[in-house]
Scaffold this active site. Structure first.
Site, mmCIF file in Angstrom:
data_model
loop_
_atom_site.group_PDB
_atom_site.id
_atom_site.type_symbol
_atom_site.label_atom_id
_atom_site.label_comp_id
_atom_site.label_asym_id
_atom_site.label_seq_id
_atom_site.Cartn_x
_atom_site.Cartn_y
_atom_site.Cartn_z
ATOM 1 C CG HIS A 48 -2.139 -0.915 0.962
ATOM 2 N ND1 HIS A 48 -3.221 -0.565 0.189
ATOM 3 C CD2 HIS A 48 -2.367 -2.177 1.381
ATOM 4 C CE1 HIS A 48 -4.080 -1.575 0.159
ATOM 5 N NE2 HIS A 48 -3.581 -2.576 0.866
ATOM 6 N N GLY A 141 -7.487 -15.100 -6.577
ATOM 7 C CA GLY A 141 -7.892 -14.472 -5.318
ATOM 8 C C GLY A 141 -6.929 -14.747 -4.180
ATOM 9 N N GLY A 143 -3.999 -13.315 -3.703
ATOM 10 C CA GLY A 143 -3.092 -12.199 -3.427
ATOM 11 C C GLY A 143 -1.779 -12.310 -4.185
ATOM 12 C CG LEU A 144 0.128 -15.529 -4.801
ATOM 13 C CD1 LEU A 144 0.281 -17.028 -5.001
ATOM 14 C CD2 LEU A 144 1.386 -14.968 -4.161
ATOM 15 C CB SER A 145 -0.552 -10.203 -9.038
ATOM 16 O OG SER A 145 -0.340 -9.292 -8.024
ATOM 17 C CD GLU A 179 -6.346 -5.648 -11.497
ATOM 18 O OE1 GLU A 179 -5.731 -6.418 -12.251
ATOM 19 O OE2 GLU A 179 -7.069 -6.031 -10.561
ATOM 20 C CG ASP A 191 -0.320 -6.245 -8.018
ATOM 21 O OD1 ASP A 191 0.581 -6.087 -7.182
ATOM 22 O OD2 ASP A 191 -1.525 -6.292 -7.727
ATOM 23 C CE1 TYR A 241 -4.920 -1.587 -3.452
ATOM 24 C CE2 TYR A 241 -5.866 0.279 -4.616
ATOM 25 C CZ TYR A 241 -4.793 -0.539 -4.332
ATOM 26 O OH TYR A 241 -3.585 -0.289 -4.927
HETATM 27 C C1 GLA Z 1 -2.925 -4.640 -4.828
HETATM 28 C C2 GLA Z 1 -2.727 -3.574 -5.906
HETATM 29 C C3 GLA Z 1 -1.316 -3.008 -5.896
HETATM 30 C C4 GLA Z 1 -0.889 -2.597 -4.484
HETATM 31 C C5 GLA Z 1 -1.219 -3.685 -3.464
HETATM 32 C C6 GLA Z 1 -0.977 -3.247 -2.059
HETATM 33 O O1 GLA Z 1 -2.162 -5.779 -5.101
HETATM 34 O O2 GLA Z 1 -2.985 -4.114 -7.191
HETATM 35 O O3 GLA Z 1 -1.226 -1.921 -6.779
HETATM 36 O O4 GLA Z 1 -1.462 -1.373 -4.122
HETATM 37 O O5 GLA Z 1 -2.571 -4.124 -3.567
HETATM 38 O O6 GLA Z 1 0.374 -3.038 -1.858
#
Ligand code: GLA
Length: 416
Positions: A48, A141, A143-145, A179, A191, A241
């Site tokens: 963040h 989902g 958190g690994l983009s 995105e 990401d 977010y």
């Molecule tokens: C998500 C967003 C990123 C970043 C993170 C938090 O993954 O896509 O741009 O802000 O949250 O670090």
């Protein structure tokens, strides 16, 4: 030029395409003529901070998303998801409204939004339409983009079909916009940059203001990067977010006039420009919530730079402490953790051989990251797998991440 080696996920995408396209288009041969792939990422630290123009330290991992397919004569995209076992179709002639037929299939929105951004940038391939199959092993989902990997894989596929070979950072920015449009979240650049610019065995220290970056070797001898997916769906993630981002902007709006008046010539455009000393002197300009949000960004930026130095020096103990401190700050000051993430971090921290652990990504679910001694990996896996379900009331998933993800393309598969 030697072609990129074809990863197994990309091979699978080509196989899946051949099967589903033959069935769908009633053609005897349906070999893919283009394939593009891109990796998911972990983020070592710098959470963040990207949308406050700060620093991040992600690394691309050995889990990929691939698109395999070919050009079509009709102005339509037909995309098959092997994960969802479903096709999505959308027009490419620009005539249909954007909230079109893929509304019920969020995964297709990312492909569509990326293609639209490529077209706007004048970098789409010279084809009327395309068909493709998507195959991936980035947990959805988690958190690994996975969505960034899908966007970047779409851009790589477009390049394999003859689209422009843009600079990696230009691709990252375009995919970031995709995105934002596809998920209605005002995400930062981290990401997509990690997916486009990933370099095996390295982390990417990215300055999210200048977009300058540096690679730092991140494979530490005797240590491993482990991920535990809490399997908590990030239901709050999108709305919260956007709230966090707005809070960061509100904090800047309140602090900037005073800080800029105090030091002529100083510009305070984002929380990146606000130090802990500024907050100590002028914290009264903020309410308690905004003060905590600003403190997280200021301290996390500092931790990220310190972590980069520790990584360069191979100082794993310091790195571990910084991971722990990052988690506390995300939990207490930025308030983006959840009980399950905290539980997983606690279990990891209580396991001998774990040097540090923290929640990773946007928060409210997803995964934790732990830096762990390689000889303690099995013990960490065993404890998380046994204790987490008892305490959290759901199963999670443990895996080690190899830092060897890299985006790539292949044209004319048969001749490669
Ligand atoms: C998500 C967003 C990123 C970043 C993170 C938090 O993954 O896509 O741009 O802000 O949250 O670090």
């Amino acid at each position: 030029m030697t072609p990129d080696p074809l990863p197994s996920v990309a091979e699978r995408a080509a196989r899946v395409y051949a099967e589903v396209a033959a069935a769908r288009f009633h053609q005897p041969t349906s070999a893919a003529s283009a394939i593009g792939w891109a990796p998911g990422r972990i983020n070592l630290i710098g959470e963040h901070t990207d949308y406050s123009e700060g620093f991040v330290l992600p690394a691309a991992i050995d889990r990929l998303v691939a698109l395999a397919g070919r050009a079509e004569d009709e102005p339509f995209a037909s995309v098959y998801s092997a994960h969802h076992l479903a096709w999505a179709h959308f027009p490419l002639d620009g005539s249909a409204d954007d909230a079109g037929s893929d509304d019920t299939q969020p995964w297709a929105r990312y492909v569509r939004a990326t293609w639209r951004e490529l077209a706007l940038a004048g970098a789409a391939p010279p084809v009327r339409g395309f068909s493709a199959a998507i195959v991936g092993d980035v947990p959805l989902g988690g958190g690994l983009s996975s969505s960034a990997a899908l966007e970047v894989a779409t851009a790589m596929f477009a390049r394999a079909l003859g689209g422009d070979a843009l600079e990696p950072m230009a691709v990252a920015r375009l995919c970031q916009r995709a995105e934002q449009a596809g998920a209605s979240v005002r995400v930062g650049i981290m990401d997509q940059a990690a997916s486009c610019l990933g370099k095996p065995q390295h982390a990417l220290l990215l300055d999210c203001r200048s977009l300058e970056y540096d690679y730092i070797a991140a494979d530490l001898p005797g240590l491993a990067w482990a991920v535990f997916d809490t399997r908590v769906p990030h239901t709050l993630a999108a709305s919260e977010y956007n709230v966090r981002r707005a809070q960061c902007e509100a904090a800047v709006a309140r602090l900037a006039p005073t800080l800029e008046a105090e030091t002529p010539g100083r510009s305070v455009a984002a929380l990146r420009d606000v130090t802990l000393a500024d907050l100590a002197a002028h914290g009264d300009l903020l309410d308690a919530t905004l003060l905590r949000r600003a403190r997280h960004v200021a301290t996390e930026d500092e931790r990220t730079l310190r972590a980069s130095r520790a990584l360069r020096q191979g100082d794993a103990a310091t790195l571990g402490h910084l991971l722990d401190a990052s988690h506390r700050s995300l939990r207490d000051d930025f308030a983006v953790s959840c009980p399950e993430l905290d539980t997983a971090v606690e279990i990891a921290r209580a396991t001998p051989g774990t040097l540090g652990a923290r929640m990773m990504g946007g928060g409210f679910g997803g995964s934790i990251l732990a830096l762990v001694r390689r000889d303690a990996l099995d013990q960490l896996a065993a404890r998380l797998t046994a204790e987490y379900p008892l305490r959290a009331g759901r199963d999670g998933e443990f895996f080690e991440c190899a830092l060897d993800g890299k985006a790539g393309v292949r044209k004319a598969l048969n001749s490669a």
